[in-house]
Design an enzyme around this catalytic site. Sequence first.
Site, short mmCIF file in Angstrom:
data_model
loop_
_atom_site.label_atom_id
_atom_site.label_comp_id
_atom_site.label_asym_id
_atom_site.label_seq_id
_atom_site.Cartn_x
_atom_site.Cartn_y
_atom_site.Cartn_z
N THR A 240 0.81 -1.20 0.00
CA THR A 240 0.00 0.00 0.00
C THR A 240 0.86 1.26 0.00
OG1 THR A 240 -1.91 1.06 1.06
CG2 THR A 240 -0.20 0.19 2.51
N GLN A 262 -1.05 4.43 6.96
CA GLN A 262 -0.73 3.47 5.91
C GLN A 262 0.52 2.66 6.23
OE1 GLN A 262 -3.02 2.90 3.26
NE2 GLN A 262 -4.06 4.14 4.81
N HIS A 265 0.20 -0.90 7.82
CA HIS A 265 -0.22 -2.08 7.06
C HIS A 265 0.88 -3.12 6.97
CE1 HIS A 265 -4.22 -1.43 5.36
NE2 HIS A 265 -3.93 -0.15 5.25
N GLU A 332 -1.23 5.13 -5.08
CA GLU A 332 -2.48 4.43 -4.81
C GLU A 332 -3.46 5.38 -4.13
OE1 GLU A 332 -3.95 0.49 -2.26
OE2 GLU A 332 -2.05 1.48 -1.77
N HIS A 333 -3.02 6.04 -3.06
CA HIS A 333 -3.83 7.04 -2.35
C HIS A 333 -3.07 8.37 -2.38
CE1 HIS A 333 -4.33 3.13 -0.14
NE2 HIS A 333 -5.61 3.41 -0.33
N ASP A 366 -10.71 3.97 3.15
CA ASP A 366 -10.49 2.56 3.45
C ASP A 366 -11.77 1.88 3.93
OD1 ASP A 366 -7.83 2.52 2.78
OD2 ASP A 366 -7.11 2.88 4.81
N GLU A 420 -5.05 -4.54 -47.56
CA GLU A 420 -4.39 -5.37 -46.56
C GLU A 420 -4.04 -6.76 -47.08
OE1 GLU A 420 -6.75 -5.40 -42.98
OE2 GLU A 420 -6.20 -3.33 -42.50
N HIS A 425 -11.70 -11.35 -47.34
CA HIS A 425 -12.56 -10.49 -46.54
C HIS A 425 -13.55 -9.75 -47.45
CE1 HIS A 425 -9.75 -11.28 -43.33
NE2 HIS A 425 -10.38 -10.45 -42.50
#
Length: 440
Positions: A240, A262, A265, A332-333, A366, A420, A425
């Site tokens: 985190t 944080q 964690h 992340e945050h 959170d 192509e 096709h």
Amino acid sequence: MISRIDLRGDALPEGGALRDLLPRAEFDVEAALETVRPICEDVRHRGSAAVIDWGEKFDGVRLESVRVPAAALARALDELDPAVRAALDESIRRARLVHRAQRRTTHTTQVVPGGTVTEKWVPVDRVGLYVPGGRAVYPSSVVMNVVPAQEAGVPGLAVASPPQREFGGLPHPTILAACALLGVDEVYAAGGAQAVAMFAYGTDDCLPVDLVTGPGNIYVAAAKRLLKGRIGIDAEAGPTEIAILADATADPVHVAADLISQAEHDPMAAAVLVTDSEELAAATEAELVTQVAATKHVEERIEPALAGRQSAIVLVNDLEDGLTVVNAYAAEHLEIQTADAAALADRVRSAGAVFVGPWSPVSLGDYCAGSNHVLPTGGCACHSSGLSVQSFLRGIHIVDYTRDALAEVTHHVVALAEAEDLPAHGAALKARFGWKVPQQ
């Protein structure tokens, strides 16, 4: 306790050169692949027996079955602390409000008269949701995984969380209670790479899934990488991270508390302050010393996290440089604690989630902001989003053209097909018109 990186003075480097100057945890998923490969292969060939054996090795408990009995789920909910139940109820309510608004609707575009393309959104059929165990208990991760899957309309949900020896080999009872509260009755006492492999290959207890979501340790991330393709994955979640962009108006008590929140964690958790204020930097350093001494998990988590190479106070010339730094870091945050936080937040281009001002701390996100806390880490916010209803949906295009609408565009299709060197096709259209390109 926390290092400094001084980026004041010269103009900031650009792109990768700037990212290389910023703190980041070492998280070598590639190196872990060889560790998880034999585990996943064993589960592929031996199923539940392998999951049980690896659970005994890593979690220290021998199971008779990895499926959690319905009675254990009901008992966990009955015995849940009323205050925790009320908090989970409110977390679920707020998450449903936000995620329900993310639902996609079928939309039809008329490209030409007689030619339409409809995009419809279909949920995946079955999802495996991983909820970590170990250092902490994460009923909030049950909420954050299950609610968007349910709001997307996923018909099959299974949750896996590591067995806990102190609870007789079941996942933590608060995890089980959260599952019961959300109406999830398919829960497995399985963790790590063996849980991801169980979801990917299926066992005699657990049907295979289409998608695996949820955070975990490096071995969970490595198993996701190894099995991606057989299953869809949300992300390879790493440790985190919190980054705080702050100026002299920020309260160092708040800043330090949020960095610590944080850091608790994991010893690899990242805590980064980016500021143009020397005074705030010094005050935050002093507050960290005071607040860390008064909290839990100091020696095993918080101190190593703050002292690690992934954490730092980054000094910049001004908030413009600070914004450049946090966009390069792609946290992340990301908290914005400045005089004009909302305006700066509006200019952030890379972050999993942004928390605006002193009254929107990451801890709120959170648990009870209504936002999702399963977010990209390790700089992946520059290209990836957090978990949402969209994570569980597939967009399918439905093409419906009449004869006249096809005739009108056939010459363009034939021209492009021949350019192509794929003449068949074009022939697929000409065959419908007697092998002649319709006249325009």
